[in-house]
Design a protein around this motif. Structure first.
Motif, PDB file in Angstrom:
ATOM      1  N   SER A  20       0.833  -1.202   0.000  1.00  0.00           N
ATOM      2  CA  SER A  20       0.000   0.000   0.000  1.00  0.00           C
ATOM      3  C   SER A  20       0.866   1.250   0.000  1.00  0.00           C
ATOM      4  CB  SER A  20      -0.922   0.007   1.217  1.00  0.00           C
ATOM      5  OG  SER A  20      -1.863  -1.037   1.120  1.00  0.00           O
ATOM      6  N   VAL A  21       1.933   1.234   0.805  1.00  0.00           N
ATOM      7  CA  VAL A  21       2.832   2.389   0.846  1.00  0.00           C
ATOM      8  C   VAL A  21       3.503   2.575  -0.509  1.00  0.00           C
ATOM      9  CG1 VAL A  21       4.981   3.235   1.859  1.00  0.00           C
ATOM     10  CG2 VAL A  21       3.177   2.363   3.327  1.00  0.00           C
ATOM     11  N   ARG A  22       3.976   1.452  -1.080  1.00  0.00           N
ATOM     12  CA  ARG A  22       4.619   1.558  -2.399  1.00  0.00           C
ATOM     13  C   ARG A  22       3.635   2.075  -3.454  1.00  0.00           C
ATOM     14  NH1 ARG A  22       8.988  -3.176  -3.487  1.00  0.00           N
ATOM     15  NH2 ARG A  22      10.256  -2.690  -1.689  1.00  0.00           N
ATOM     16  N   LEU A  23       2.393   1.594  -3.397  1.00  0.00           N
ATOM     17  CA  LEU A  23       1.377   2.047  -4.335  1.00  0.00           C
ATOM     18  C   LEU A  23       1.117   3.542  -4.135  1.00  0.00           C
ATOM     19  CD1 LEU A  23      -0.691   1.420  -6.556  1.00  0.00           C
ATOM     20  CD2 LEU A  23      -2.311   0.834  -4.759  1.00  0.00           C
ATOM     21  N   GLY A  24       1.010   3.962  -2.893  1.00  0.00           N
ATOM     22  CA  GLY A  24       0.797   5.386  -2.601  1.00  0.00           C
ATOM     23  C   GLY A  24       1.965   6.227  -3.092  1.00  0.00           C
ATOM     24  N   ILE A  25       3.179   5.747  -2.871  1.00  0.00           N
ATOM     25  CA  ILE A  25       4.364   6.477  -3.334  1.00  0.00           C
ATOM     26  C   ILE A  25       4.361   6.549  -4.857  1.00  0.00           C
ATOM     27  CG2 ILE A  25       6.884   6.348  -3.500  1.00  0.00           C
ATOM     28  CD1 ILE A  25       6.871   5.266  -0.615  1.00  0.00           C
ATOM     29  N   TRP A  26       4.018   5.411  -5.492  1.00  0.00           N
ATOM     30  CA  TRP A  26       3.981   5.387  -6.955  1.00  0.00           C
ATOM     31  C   TRP A  26       2.928   6.374  -7.476  1.00  0.00           C
ATOM     32  CZ3 TRP A  26       0.108   3.873 -10.435  1.00  0.00           C
ATOM     33  CH2 TRP A  26       0.509   3.785 -11.767  1.00  0.00           C
ATOM     34  N   GLN A  27       1.743   6.441  -6.830  1.00  0.00           N
ATOM     35  CA  GLN A  27       0.688   7.369  -7.239  1.00  0.00           C
ATOM     36  C   GLN A  27       1.133   8.821  -7.039  1.00  0.00           C
ATOM     37  OE1 GLN A  27      -2.612   5.932  -4.904  1.00  0.00           O
ATOM     38  NE2 GLN A  27      -3.432   4.711  -6.613  1.00  0.00           N
ATOM     39  N   LEU A  28       1.791   9.081  -5.914  1.00  0.00           N
ATOM     40  CA  LEU A  28       2.304  10.436  -5.669  1.00  0.00           C
ATOM     41  C   LEU A  28       3.355  10.812  -6.711  1.00  0.00           C
ATOM     42  CD1 LEU A  28       2.591  10.537  -1.774  1.00  0.00           C
ATOM     43  CD2 LEU A  28       1.007  11.810  -3.218  1.00  0.00           C
ATOM     44  N   ARG A  30       3.579   9.626  -9.798  1.00  0.00           N
ATOM     45  CA  ARG A  30       2.874   9.866 -11.063  1.00  0.00           C
ATOM     46  C   ARG A  30       2.184  11.234 -11.050  1.00  0.00           C
ATOM     47  NH1 ARG A  30       3.191   8.285 -15.523  1.00  0.00           N
ATOM     48  NH2 ARG A  30       1.002   7.995 -15.936  1.00  0.00           N
ATOM     49  N   LEU A  31       1.565  11.591  -9.922  1.00  0.00           N
ATOM     50  CA  LEU A  31       0.918  12.888  -9.798  1.00  0.00           C
ATOM     51  C   LEU A  31       1.943  14.008  -9.945  1.00  0.00           C
ATOM     52  CD1 LEU A  31      -1.628  14.550  -9.188  1.00  0.00           C
ATOM     53  CD2 LEU A  31      -1.099  14.302  -6.760  1.00  0.00           C
ATOM     54  N   ALA A  32       3.090  13.840  -9.294  1.00  0.00           N
ATOM     55  CA  ALA A  32       4.152  14.843  -9.395  1.00  0.00           C
ATOM     56  C   ALA A  32       4.651  14.953 -10.836  1.00  0.00           C
ATOM     57  CB  ALA A  32       5.300  14.494  -8.460  1.00  0.00           C
ATOM     58  N   ARG A  35       2.001  16.818 -12.851  1.00  0.00           N
ATOM     59  CA  ARG A  35       2.039  18.250 -12.522  1.00  0.00           C
ATOM     60  C   ARG A  35       3.260  18.926 -13.131  1.00  0.00           C
ATOM     61  NH1 ARG A  35      -0.102  18.517  -6.269  1.00  0.00           N
ATOM     62  NH2 ARG A  35      -2.274  18.061  -6.778  1.00  0.00           N
ATOM     63  N   ALA A  36       4.398  18.220 -13.080  1.00  0.00           N
ATOM     64  CA  ALA A  36       5.608  18.779 -13.685  1.00  0.00           C
ATOM     65  C   ALA A  36       5.433  18.920 -15.193  1.00  0.00           C
ATOM     66  CB  ALA A  36       6.818  17.901 -13.361  1.00  0.00           C
ATOM     67  N   ALA A  37       4.830  17.908 -15.827  1.00  0.00           N
ATOM     68  CA  ALA A  37       4.596  17.976 -17.270  1.00  0.00           C
ATOM     69  C   ALA A  37       3.629  19.109 -17.602  1.00  0.00           C
ATOM     70  CB  ALA A  37       4.058  16.643 -17.782  1.00  0.00           C
ATOM     71  N   ASN A  38       2.568  19.255 -16.807  1.00  0.00           N
ATOM     72  CA  ASN A  38       1.612  20.346 -17.026  1.00  0.00           C
ATOM     73  C   ASN A  38       2.276  21.700 -16.828  1.00  0.00           C
ATOM     74  OD1 ASN A  38      -0.412  18.535 -17.598  1.00  0.00           O
ATOM     75  ND2 ASN A  38      -1.339  18.608 -15.564  1.00  0.00           N
ATOM     76  N   ALA A  39       3.107  21.800 -15.790  1.00  0.00           N
ATOM     77  CA  ALA A  39       3.808  23.058 -15.532  1.00  0.00           C
ATOM     78  C   ALA A  39       4.771  23.367 -16.677  1.00  0.00           C
ATOM     79  CB  ALA A  39       4.564  22.988 -14.207  1.00  0.00           C
TER      80      ALA A  39
END
Length: 161
Positions: A20-28, A30-32, A35-39
């Protein structure tokens, strides 16, 4: 519950927590990345818009400089034409014969204005032209009316073939 079962349950919970932690880290992560790509895309768009704005500003400034130069170049002959026309009008109002020099001056200054406009059209490359139907007799009548106004009482004869 036996110690072995408890150990297996705790190990399973720890494994689940780790996943679960690894999945959460992976999701964070991907989100980062999103956001970086959008920025980065937004920054690229802003940079492109800034370049386009600067180019438009430069074009407007250049057009403004050309307009100011043309206005200056045309203002001088128009002032001379206005003065000569005023002198002719004054002579006509006083029932005197107009001085032919004023007419010569007007024609010269009109030629000067025509050269300025022709040069400007050459700069603008307005060579594409436009085809339209023209009633030549009507165009000649308009030109004669502009050059020899009816109220001027001039002794001019125009012959048409």
């Amino acid at each position: 519950m036996s110690p072995r079962a408890r150990f297996i349950l705790i190990a399973g919970l720890l494994a689940f927590a780790a996943v679960s932690v690894r999945l959460g880290i992976w999701q964070l992560h991907r989100l980062a990345e999103r956001r970086a790509a959008n920025a980065a895309a937004a920054a690229a768009r802003a940079e492109e818009e800034a370049r386009e704005f600067a180019a438009r500003q430069a074009q407007l400034q250049a057009a403004g400089r050309v307009a100011a130069e043309v206005a200056h170049q045309l203002k001088n002959p128009l002032g001379i034409i206005n003065t000569a026309a005023w002198s002719l009008q004054k002579a006509l109002n006083e029932n005197r014969t107009p001085n032919g020099q004023q007419i010569t001056m007007i024609r010269e200054e009109i030629d000067r204005c025509d050269r300025i406009i022709t040069q400007l059209m050459g700069y603008a490359r307005l060579a594409e032209g436009r085809v339209e139907k023209l009633d030549v007799a009507e165009a000649v009548d308009r030109a004669i009316a502009e050059v020899f106004p009816p109220g001027a009482d001039l002794d001019v004869e125009v012959r048409r073939d």
